[in-house]
Design an enzyme around this catalytic site. Structure first.
Site, mmCIF file in Angstrom:
data_model
loop_
_atom_site.group_PDB
_atom_site.id
_atom_site.type_symbol
_atom_site.label_atom_id
_atom_site.label_comp_id
_atom_site.label_asym_id
_atom_site.label_seq_id
_atom_site.Cartn_x
_atom_site.Cartn_y
_atom_site.Cartn_z
ATOM 1 N N ASP A 59 0.866 -1.186 0.000
ATOM 2 C CA ASP A 59 0.000 0.000 0.000
ATOM 3 C C ASP A 59 0.902 1.236 0.000
ATOM 4 N N ALA A 82 -0.638 5.077 -8.692
ATOM 5 C CA ALA A 82 -1.551 4.471 -7.706
ATOM 6 C C ALA A 82 -2.562 5.499 -7.239
ATOM 7 N N GLU A 84 -7.133 5.799 -6.163
ATOM 8 C CA GLU A 84 -8.533 5.461 -6.396
ATOM 9 C C GLU A 84 -8.935 6.362 -7.547
ATOM 10 N N SER A 85 -9.500 5.768 -8.612
ATOM 11 C CA SER A 85 -9.622 6.545 -9.853
ATOM 12 C C SER A 85 -11.044 6.748 -10.360
ATOM 13 N N THR A 100 -5.606 7.398 0.034
ATOM 14 C CA THR A 100 -4.669 6.914 -0.999
ATOM 15 C C THR A 100 -4.118 8.073 -1.835
ATOM 16 N N THR A 125 -4.533 14.457 -13.459
ATOM 17 C CA THR A 125 -5.673 14.369 -14.373
ATOM 18 C C THR A 125 -6.167 15.758 -14.771
ATOM 19 N N GLU A 127 -9.097 16.519 -14.658
ATOM 20 C CA GLU A 127 -10.258 16.825 -13.808
ATOM 21 C C GLU A 127 -9.938 17.842 -12.720
ATOM 22 N N TYR A 153 -13.115 12.759 -5.944
ATOM 23 C CA TYR A 153 -11.945 12.239 -6.669
ATOM 24 C C TYR A 153 -11.062 13.377 -7.163
ATOM 25 N N ALA A 155 -10.984 16.459 -6.305
ATOM 26 C CA ALA A 155 -10.438 17.273 -5.202
ATOM 27 C C ALA A 155 -9.220 16.574 -4.592
ATOM 28 N N VAL A 209 -26.551 5.396 -20.060
ATOM 29 C CA VAL A 209 -25.969 6.708 -20.377
ATOM 30 C C VAL A 209 -26.484 7.719 -19.355
ATOM 31 N N ASP A 275 -28.521 11.284 -13.893
ATOM 32 C CA ASP A 275 -27.197 11.863 -14.120
ATOM 33 C C ASP A 275 -26.291 11.655 -12.897
HETATM 34 P P1 NAD Z 1 -6.954 2.144 -12.061
HETATM 35 O O1 NAD Z 1 -8.057 2.351 -11.073
HETATM 36 O O2 NAD Z 1 -7.194 1.281 -13.242
HETATM 37 O O3 NAD Z 1 -5.670 1.556 -11.307
HETATM 38 C C1 NAD Z 1 -5.239 2.027 -10.084
HETATM 39 C C2 NAD Z 1 -4.177 1.066 -9.551
HETATM 40 O O4 NAD Z 1 -3.677 1.617 -8.313
HETATM 41 C C3 NAD Z 1 -4.696 -0.336 -9.243
HETATM 42 O O5 NAD Z 1 -3.776 -1.292 -9.701
HETATM 43 C C4 NAD Z 1 -4.780 -0.368 -7.727
HETATM 44 O O6 NAD Z 1 -4.608 -1.660 -7.162
HETATM 45 C C5 NAD Z 1 -3.648 0.578 -7.333
HETATM 46 N N1 NAD Z 1 -3.844 1.185 -6.020
HETATM 47 C C6 NAD Z 1 -4.959 1.797 -5.554
HETATM 48 N N2 NAD Z 1 -4.756 2.204 -4.280
HETATM 49 C C7 NAD Z 1 -3.484 1.838 -3.946
HETATM 50 C C8 NAD Z 1 -2.696 1.988 -2.776
HETATM 51 N N3 NAD Z 1 -3.194 2.565 -1.672
HETATM 52 N N4 NAD Z 1 -1.437 1.507 -2.784
HETATM 53 C C9 NAD Z 1 -0.927 0.897 -3.903
HETATM 54 N N5 NAD Z 1 -1.641 0.719 -5.025
HETATM 55 C C10 NAD Z 1 -2.902 1.181 -5.053
HETATM 56 O O7 NAD Z 1 -6.498 3.600 -12.483
HETATM 57 P P2 NAD Z 1 -6.036 4.167 -13.916
HETATM 58 O O8 NAD Z 1 -7.235 4.497 -14.709
HETATM 59 O O9 NAD Z 1 -5.003 3.262 -14.453
HETATM 60 O O10 NAD Z 1 -5.367 5.546 -13.465
HETATM 61 C C11 NAD Z 1 -4.005 5.584 -13.056
HETATM 62 C C12 NAD Z 1 -3.640 7.009 -12.663
HETATM 63 O O11 NAD Z 1 -3.851 7.871 -13.772
HETATM 64 C C13 NAD Z 1 -4.484 7.566 -11.531
HETATM 65 O O12 NAD Z 1 -3.649 8.338 -10.706
HETATM 66 C C14 NAD Z 1 -5.511 8.453 -12.227
HETATM 67 O O13 NAD Z 1 -5.897 9.516 -11.382
HETATM 68 C C15 NAD Z 1 -4.712 8.945 -13.406
HETATM 69 N N6 NAD Z 1 -5.467 9.279 -14.630
HETATM 70 C C16 NAD Z 1 -6.350 8.381 -15.164
HETATM 71 C C17 NAD Z 1 -6.995 8.677 -16.365
HETATM 72 C C18 NAD Z 1 -7.950 7.703 -17.010
HETATM 73 O O14 NAD Z 1 -8.592 8.063 -18.004
HETATM 74 N N7 NAD Z 1 -8.092 6.465 -16.529
HETATM 75 C C19 NAD Z 1 -6.743 9.896 -16.999
HETATM 76 C C20 NAD Z 1 -5.848 10.810 -16.411
HETATM 77 C C21 NAD Z 1 -5.203 10.473 -15.231
HETATM 78 O O1 DAU Z 2 -10.409 12.973 -17.465
HETATM 79 C C1 DAU Z 2 -9.587 12.058 -16.818
HETATM 80 C C2 DAU Z 2 -10.423 11.156 -15.930
HETATM 81 O O2 DAU Z 2 -11.161 10.296 -16.783
HETATM 82 C C3 DAU Z 2 -9.582 10.365 -14.948
HETATM 83 O O3 DAU Z 2 -8.969 11.252 -14.052
HETATM 84 C C4 DAU Z 2 -10.449 9.362 -14.172
HETATM 85 O O4 DAU Z 2 -9.640 8.550 -13.348
HETATM 86 C C5 DAU Z 2 -11.168 8.484 -15.174
HETATM 87 O O5 DAU Z 2 -12.027 7.573 -14.501
HETATM 88 C C6 DAU Z 2 -11.983 9.339 -16.138
HETATM 89 O O6 DAU Z 2 -13.067 10.017 -15.451
HETATM 90 P P1 DAU Z 2 -14.521 10.172 -16.104
HETATM 91 O O7 DAU Z 2 -15.486 10.392 -15.022
HETATM 92 O O8 DAU Z 2 -14.497 11.140 -17.228
HETATM 93 O O9 DAU Z 2 -14.657 8.692 -16.755
HETATM 94 P P2 DAU Z 2 -15.872 7.633 -16.765
HETATM 95 O O10 DAU Z 2 -15.461 6.544 -17.688
HETATM 96 O O11 DAU Z 2 -16.332 7.272 -15.409
HETATM 97 O O12 DAU Z 2 -17.037 8.468 -17.465
HETATM 98 C C7 DAU Z 2 -16.871 9.070 -18.747
HETATM 99 C C8 DAU Z 2 -18.154 9.798 -19.091
HETATM 100 O O13 DAU Z 2 -19.189 8.821 -19.294
HETATM 101 C C9 DAU Z 2 -18.666 10.707 -17.988
HETATM 102 O O14 DAU Z 2 -19.250 11.850 -18.573
HETATM 103 C C10 DAU Z 2 -19.737 9.882 -17.286
HETATM 104 C C11 DAU Z 2 -20.291 9.028 -18.412
HETATM 105 N N1 DAU Z 2 -20.789 7.679 -18.008
HETATM 106 C C12 DAU Z 2 -19.952 6.884 -17.293
HETATM 107 C C13 DAU Z 2 -20.377 5.619 -16.896
HETATM 108 C C14 DAU Z 2 -19.481 4.732 -16.073
HETATM 109 C C15 DAU Z 2 -22.046 7.254 -18.416
HETATM 110 O O15 DAU Z 2 -22.793 7.976 -19.108
HETATM 111 N N2 DAU Z 2 -22.445 6.004 -18.026
HETATM 112 C C16 DAU Z 2 -21.678 5.178 -17.275
HETATM 113 O O16 DAU Z 2 -22.143 4.053 -16.922
#
Ligand code: NAD
Ligand code: DAU
Length: 339
Positions: A59, A82, A84-85, A100, A125, A127, A153, A155, A209, A275
């Site tokens: 962790d 790492a 929570e995403s 985390t 991100t 966001e 998230y 924040a 959606v 929504d």
């Molecule tokens: P993900 O949720 O798929 O993976 C997160 C990983 O972190 C997992 O393997 C989980 O086990 C690990 N993890 C969680 N808490 C932990 C802890 N306390 N200690 C060690 N490991 C831990 O996330 P992702 O979508 O791959 O995103 C990765 C990073 O990129 C995040 O920081 C997210 O904010 C950022 N990000 C994601 C996106 C996106 O579109 N997915 C876009 C921009 C930035």
């Molecule tokens: O912009 C970067 C971010 O993108 C990352 O920082 C986050 O970790 C990543 O999860 C992602 O966040 P979003 O909230 O944009 O992604 P998500 O896939 O959850 O949703 C994308 C869009 O789709 C959003 O407008 C919400 C909508 N949605 C999502 C889900 C899961 C739906 O309409 N239906 C759904 O069931």
């Protein structure tokens, strides 16, 4: 060069590990991951026997465990994925997001200070900038856009970013931050929009959606994100923030329709549901800084990337079936039934 990759059993972290092992065959890569619900060891199976790779289950908030890895490996670079995403989960329960995403970041940077490091990179991100109005397509997030978050998230990610910059100014820690737009590609956890819609479409289940589906995201193929981070590690300036995005804005409903079309399904599965609370309207990145300073440009066209992604989900059914057959079902029921 020894690189610790935290969160490497998740979506982007695992893609980054694959990218680094094939593009920098002399680097040693250490994956440190807690294996939360989003982390999957089977994802890393293709590299488990690579001599340049080591997996450590830990962790990032566990100071002793983190320091033990630093003590063993003496890393040159740490890339922190790492976190929570998932925004929806943060709305249900913010606590673990704060521990985390913020305190975990602190623990990692404290270890970097104690043992010394060439570079700490924070994967952040878009966001953190909040959202943009739907009727102002001329506006984009730049690195100067004020932080203005909407969800627990975002924040927590903004809090971490501020802490990273504070460690640079106060302690002189060599840091960089990247703020990327929405990624898509292989190994994307099925709770997120694109994989959720692919999986539900294949199962003939409703495609939920949120709202009217008009919210806009700026989609980037995951490998393009990995390349950008690699460039920042090599050439990025300490203390700097780099936005990453591909000028590929899409409305959610249009993505869902495309997925139905690619999979040869009609649109009758599309179901409009309540929504998301505080739902950000539009994200759009201005990536000119990383383009001008580091020469980065996205390489994958959305139509090609989406096709590759759908093909990956079709060929790797065991990977996602395993995920959706476990605790994920409870999450799905709680989140989507009666919505
Ligand atoms: P993900 O949720 O798929 O993976 C997160 C990983 O972190 C997992 O393997 C989980 O086990 C690990 N993890 C969680 N808490 C932990 C802890 N306390 N200690 C060690 N490991 C831990 O996330 P992702 O979508 O791959 O995103 C990765 C990073 O990129 C995040 O920081 C997210 O904010 C950022 N990000 C994601 C996106 C996106 O579109 N997915 C876009 C921009 C930035
Ligand atoms: O912009 C970067 C971010 O993108 C990352 O920082 C986050 O970790 C990543 O999860 C992602 O966040 P979003 O909230 O944009 O992604 P998500 O896939 O959850 O949703 C994308 C869009 O789709 C959003 O407008 C919400 C909508 N949605 C999502 C889900 C899961 C739906 O309409 N239906 C759904 O069931």
């Amino acid at each position: 060069m020894t690189v610790i990759v935290t969160g490497g059993a998740g979506f982007i972290g695992s893609n980054f590990i694959f990218y680094m092992l094939s593009n920098h065959p002399c680097h040693r890569i250490i994956c440190l991951d807690k294996l939360t619900y989003a982390g999957n060891l089977s994802t890393l199976e293709p590299v488990m026997n690579n001599d340049n790779f080591r997996f450590v289950k830990a962790d990032i908030c566990d100071r002793a465990a983190v320091e033990a890895v630093f003590n063993d490996e003496r890393p040159d670079i740490l890339v922190n994925f790492a976190a929570e995403s998932h925004v929806d989960r943060s709305i249900d329960d913010p606590s673990v997001f704060l521990s985390t995403n913020i305190l975990g970041t602190q623990t990692l940077m404290d270890a970097c200070r104690k043992f010394g490091i060439r570079r700490y990179h924070q994967v952040s991100t878009d966001e953190v900038y909040g959202d943009l109005p739907l009727d102002r397509p001329d506006l984009f997030f730049t690195e100067q856009t004020p932080l203005h978050t909407s969800s627990p998230y975002s924040a927590s990610k903004a809090g971490a970013d501020l802490l990273v910059l504070a460690y640079h100014r106060t302690y002189g820690l060599d840091v960089t931050i990247s703020r990327c737009s929405n990624n898509y590609g292989p190994y994307h956890f099925p709770e997120k929009l694109i994989p959720l819609m692919i999986v539900n479409c294949l199962k003939g289940k409703p495609l939920p959606v949120y709202g009217e589906g008009k919210n806009v995201r700026d989609w980037l193929y995951v490998e393009d994100h990995c390349k950008a981070i690699d460039l920042i590690l090599q050439k990025g300036r300490a203390g700097e923030v780099y936005n990453i995005g591909g000028h590929n804005e899409m409305r959610n409903i249009d993505i869902v329709r495309l997925i139905c079309k690619y999979l040869g399904k009609g649109e009758e599965l599309i179901t409009y549901v309540a929504d998301r609370k505080g739902h950000d309207l539009r994200y759009a990145i201005d990536p000119s800084k990383i383009h001008k300073e580091l020469g980065w440009l996205p390489e994958t066209k959305f139509s090609d990337g989406l096709r590759k992604t759908i093909d990956w989900y079709l060929s790797n059914q065991a990977w996602w079936e395993d995920i959706i057959s476990g605790d994920y079902q409870l999450y799905y029921e709680k989140h989507y039934s009666n919505r």
